[in-house]
Structures are given as C-alpha cells and as structure tokens.
Design an enzyme around this catalytic site. Structure first.
Site, short mmCIF file in Angstrom:
data_model
loop_
_atom_site.label_atom_id
_atom_site.label_comp_id
_atom_site.label_asym_id
_atom_site.label_seq_id
_atom_site.Cartn_x
_atom_site.Cartn_y
_atom_site.Cartn_z
N GLY A 260 -12.06 -1.79 3.94
CA GLY A 260 -10.60 -1.81 3.77
C GLY A 260 -9.86 -1.02 4.83
N THR B 294 0.84 -1.21 0.00
CA THR B 294 0.00 0.00 0.00
C THR B 294 0.87 1.26 0.00
OG1 THR B 294 -1.60 -1.24 1.28
CG2 THR B 294 -1.86 1.15 1.26
N VAL B 295 1.81 1.33 0.92
CA VAL B 295 2.59 2.57 1.08
C VAL B 295 3.65 2.72 -0.03
CG1 VAL B 295 4.14 3.84 2.63
CG2 VAL B 295 2.18 2.59 3.57
N GLY C 278 0.07 8.74 10.09
CA GLY C 278 0.03 8.78 8.61
C GLY C 278 0.30 10.15 8.02
N LYS D 12 3.16 4.03 18.10
CA LYS D 12 3.20 5.46 17.71
C LYS D 12 3.43 6.33 18.95
CE LYS D 12 0.05 4.37 13.96
NZ LYS D 12 -1.36 4.24 13.60
N GLU E 160 -7.38 -4.67 8.75
CA GLU E 160 -6.74 -5.84 8.15
C GLU E 160 -7.61 -7.08 8.38
OE1 GLU E 160 -3.52 -5.81 6.82
OE2 GLU E 160 -3.43 -3.65 7.10
N1 LIG Z 1 -0.89 1.08 5.17
C1 LIG Z 1 -0.89 2.24 5.79
O1 LIG Z 1 -1.83 3.03 5.69
C2 LIG Z 1 0.30 2.63 6.64
C3 LIG Z 1 0.33 3.91 7.22
C4 LIG Z 1 1.46 4.29 7.96
C5 LIG Z 1 2.51 3.41 8.11
N2 LIG Z 1 2.44 2.16 7.55
C6 LIG Z 1 3.59 1.26 7.71
O2 LIG Z 1 4.22 1.14 6.44
C7 LIG Z 1 4.76 -0.17 6.28
C8 LIG Z 1 4.17 -0.80 5.02
O3 LIG Z 1 2.78 -0.90 5.17
P1 LIG Z 1 1.87 -1.40 3.94
O4 LIG Z 1 0.46 -1.19 4.38
O5 LIG Z 1 2.35 -0.79 2.67
O6 LIG Z 1 2.19 -2.96 3.95
P2 LIG Z 1 1.90 -4.03 2.79
O7 LIG Z 1 0.85 -3.53 1.89
O8 LIG Z 1 1.75 -5.33 3.44
O9 LIG Z 1 3.28 -4.02 1.94
C9 LIG Z 1 4.48 -4.49 2.48
C10 LIG Z 1 5.52 -4.55 1.38
O10 LIG Z 1 6.75 -4.95 1.96
C11 LIG Z 1 7.28 -6.05 1.22
N3 LIG Z 1 7.99 -6.92 2.15
C12 LIG Z 1 7.52 -7.53 3.26
N4 LIG Z 1 8.47 -8.26 3.85
C13 LIG Z 1 9.59 -8.11 3.08
C14 LIG Z 1 10.90 -8.62 3.14
N5 LIG Z 1 11.28 -9.46 4.10
N6 LIG Z 1 11.77 -8.25 2.18
C15 LIG Z 1 11.41 -7.43 1.18
N7 LIG Z 1 10.17 -6.92 1.07
C16 LIG Z 1 9.28 -7.26 2.00
C17 LIG Z 1 6.08 -6.76 0.63
O11 LIG Z 1 6.52 -7.49 -0.50
P3 LIG Z 1 5.51 -8.32 -1.42
O12 LIG Z 1 4.74 -7.28 -2.17
O13 LIG Z 1 6.39 -9.12 -2.30
O14 LIG Z 1 4.66 -9.12 -0.49
C18 LIG Z 1 5.19 -5.56 0.30
O15 LIG Z 1 5.52 -5.04 -0.95
C19 LIG Z 1 4.42 -0.93 7.56
O16 LIG Z 1 5.52 -0.90 8.42
C20 LIG Z 1 3.25 -0.15 8.14
O17 LIG Z 1 3.17 -0.24 9.54
C21 LIG Z 1 1.37 1.77 6.82
#
Ligand SMILES: NC(=O)c1ccc[n+]([C@@H]2O[C@H](COP(=O)([O-])OP(=O)(O)OC[C@H]3O[C@@H](n4cnc5c(N)ncnc54)[C@H](OP(=O)(O)O)[C@@H]3O)[C@@H](O)[C@H]2O)c1
Length: 331
Positions: A186, A13-14, A133, A204, A189
């Site tokens: 959405g 997502t990010v 965020g 946080k 999770e």
């Molecule tokens: N979502 C939000 O609104 C939000 C807001 C603020 C902060 N965050 C933080 O931002 C981070 C990402 O969140 P997200 O929602 O984008 O998560 P996500 O959608 O689950 O995406 C995670 C990404 O990281 C990759 N990944 C996971 N483990 C890995 C590894 N061992 N080596 C290499 N790549 C790896 C995954 O690869 P694959 O695509 O191949 O699975 C995926 O592309 C998290 O720490 C979360 O707490 C999220």
C-alpha cells in the site's frame, strides 16, 4: 467552551485521517486551545461511496453548500490535483475562512498566490502536510530558522522511491519486483508514475524553494529523473564500495540563480541521507548559523499527514487567540 467549526474537503486517506485525529484528540485540543472542534461538513466527489461519518455532519458534493455554512472557521483541504482545490481555496480565503492544505500538486503551482491572498484577507493558510507528510519541515524553516540563511536543501521526499531502492539493495529485488512489493504494502499507487518519475518529489521541492529562497526556479529548467533506470546490479556494485543510490531532490543558490534537481545520487556513509531507509522521508538543511540539520520521519500515510494538519490547525487557533488578546493588552 467556544466551538470551532471545520469542514473537510476530501474524505480519502488524508481527509479521513483528519476526521479520526480530531475525534481521538478532542481532549488534547480542548486542553490546549480551550475550544471544542466540530466537523460540520465533508466535501466528496462520489455520494454513493459508503463512509463512516456521523449522521449530523453535512456530506456534500457541492462546495457552495460549504461556503454558505454560517461562521465556518477553517477548511482542511485534501483533494487531489490542481483543480478544483485551487478554486475552492481561493473562495474560502475570500470568505475569511482559514485554510489548511495537504495538496502539493496544487500548492507547488498556486501556493504563493494563495499565501498573498490570505495575507490580504488576514486569513491563515498552512501547508505543512504538502511536504514530507508528518515531518515538520515547513514549520522548522518558518519558525525555527528565521535568522539563519539556508544555503542548501537536500531531501528524500518520496517514500515509495526510497522503499523501492532500499528493497532492491536489501532483498536483491529487481525494480519491477520491488515496485510490486511497494504496491502490495500500500505504499505505491496502482499508477505509481508520479512517485517513480520524480514528479511528486519535484512538487515538494518547489514548495521548499519558495519557502527558503522566496522564489522557484523555472520549472522547465529543473532536471527531473526518476529511479527507473537504476538496475539491481548497479545498486549491488555500489554497495560493495560502501555507497548507496538515493533519490534526492536538491536546491541551492549559485549567485542569484537557483539550482534545482531531482535525481538519483550516489552517496556514502558520511552523507546524512545515506541512512534513510524504506518509506521514510528526510530533509538535510545547510544553514548559516546552525550548520547542518537533518529531519527524518514518515513522509506520507493517513495519520502522519493528519498529524501535520492538526498541528497546523492548533497553531492557527493559537495565533487567532493571541490576536484577539492583543487589543485588550494594549488598552
Ligand atoms: N496519502 C498521503 O499519504 C498524502 C500525504 C501528503 C499529502 N497528500 C495529498 O493529500 C491530498 C489527498 O490525498 P489522499 O491520499 O487522501 O487522496 P484520496 O485517498 O484519493 O482522497 C481524495 C479525496 O478527495 C475527494 N475528491 C477528489 N476530487 C474531488 C472533487 N473534484 N470534488 C470533491 N472531492 C473530491 C475524493 O472524493 P471521493 O471519496 O468521493 O472519491 C476523496 O475523498 C492529495 O493532494 C495528496 O497529494 C497525501
């Protein structure tokens, strides 16, 4: 025009949001910074997933390949969990690469160490996206409240919990039905444990504690209570009395002791967080000179989180450009 080379660690997502934002705001970045931003590599875990990434960009599961890119300027880290994010960021900093992270779980634990390392290496480390965020709370504290003494922080730091409590009140839903609605939309999770248990807000809060007080309380002594024990009936009763349940992460100092908690609190309409509804986040600060400030906005999501990371990026580049000018000015 000079080129800044960036790599994305994570393309979920990010990470995808940052990719989109860099493309959609390339002109703004050009005009503001006088540079062209080039995404040269993306790190992912699963090579078989289909992704919309330009063919000239390196897509890899091997972080070494990214570290070996010549003149890589910055990495945007948006991986989940403490590892491998922590190890990768340490390695990037060691190589003199600037770092921008959204990873709150990793940063709550290792943030201070990474900040220290980055200072030693004269590298910038930015983490606005880790907390609330798109709400610019980190920058506000770091840059706009430097002289003020912040005495108390209260925040709604998890949009999913706030959405559930809002829907339980507005639509008279049970906890389970409101959670189901959050998942359908959405906002939650498939496994919402971290959100509804208060663990996400806790991470946080620890990041804010480090920033505001320069330290964190002992983690095991912080009361963390989620929203699962609140019934729709309790919410309705409080509403009749003009009050609302809000899930609040709070931190303040009592003498030298940091007092921190994450729990449901009943507030009435003169409390700044009473009015925060749905998936919104908000942080209310008490500061010695300015008094009370409340910042509110989208606490998560693809583009709000990408916004925080891009703004961090712009500041890093501006800082770098200023540093390069200073020797010239002193001549
Ligand atoms: N979502 C939000 O609104 C939000 C807001 C603020 C902060 N965050 C933080 O931002 C981070 C990402 O969140 P997200 O929602 O984008 O998560 P996500 O959608 O689950 O995406 C995670 C990404 O990281 C990759 N990944 C996971 N483990 C890995 C590894 N061992 N080596 C290499 N790549 C790896 C995954 O690869 P694959 O695509 O191949 O699975 C995926 O592309 C998290 O720490 C979360 O707490 C999220």
């Amino acid at each position: 025009m000079s080129v800044i080379k960036a790599a994305l660690l994570g393309f979920g997502t990010v990470g995808e949001g940052v990719y989109t934002a860099i493309h959609s705001h390339q002109q703004q970045l050009n005009e503001l910074l006088g540079v062209r931003v080039e995404i040269v590599a993306v790190l992912i875990r699963d090579k078989n997933k289909k992704r919309d990434i330009e063919s000239n960009i390196l897509v890899t599961t091997d972080f070494e390949e990214i570290l070996n890119i010549r003149d890589l300027d910055v990495v945007f880290e948006a991986i989940v969990g403490e590892e491998p994010g922590y190890t990768y960021l340490k390695q990037a900093i060691d190589k003199g690469i600037h770092v921008i992270t959204a990873n709150k779980v990793m940063f709550a634990k290792y943030g201070q160490e990474l900040i220290h390392k980055a200072k030693q290496r004269n590298v910038k480390l930015a983490f606005e996206a880790t907390t609330a965020g798109g709400v610019p709370i980190i920058r506000t504290i770091q840059r706009l409240l430097q002289v003020n003494r912040i005495t108390k922080v209260q925040g709604i730091l998890n949009g999913t919990s706030n959405f559930i409590l809002t829907k339980m009140r507005e639509n008279k839903l049970s906890f389970e039905a409101a959670l189901h609605l959050a998942q359908q939309k959405g906002y939650a999770e498939a496994d919402p444990t971290n959100d509804i248990s208060g663990k996400d807000a806790f991470c946080k809060l620890m990041i804010l504690s480090q920033l505001v007080f320069g330290e964190q309380p002992c983690w095991s002594e912080v009361k963390i209570e989620g929203i699962t024990s609140i019934s729709q009936q309790q919410i309705e009763e409080k509403e009749h009395q003009g009050q609302r349940y809000k899930h609040i992460a709070e931190i303040y100092k009592e003498g030298k002791l940091i007092k921190a908690s994450v729990k449901p609190i009943i507030v009435d309409s003169n409390h700044p967080l009473y009015w925060i509804e749905g998936v919104e986040n908000a942080i209310a600060l008490e500061a010695s000179l300015v008094g009370n400030i409340t910042l509110q906005g989208p606490g998560a999501g693809k583009m709000p989180t990408a916004s925080a990371m891009i703004e961090d990026f712009a500041e890093i580049v501006q800082h770098q450009q200023l540093q390069e000018k200073i020797p010239a000015l002193q001549m």
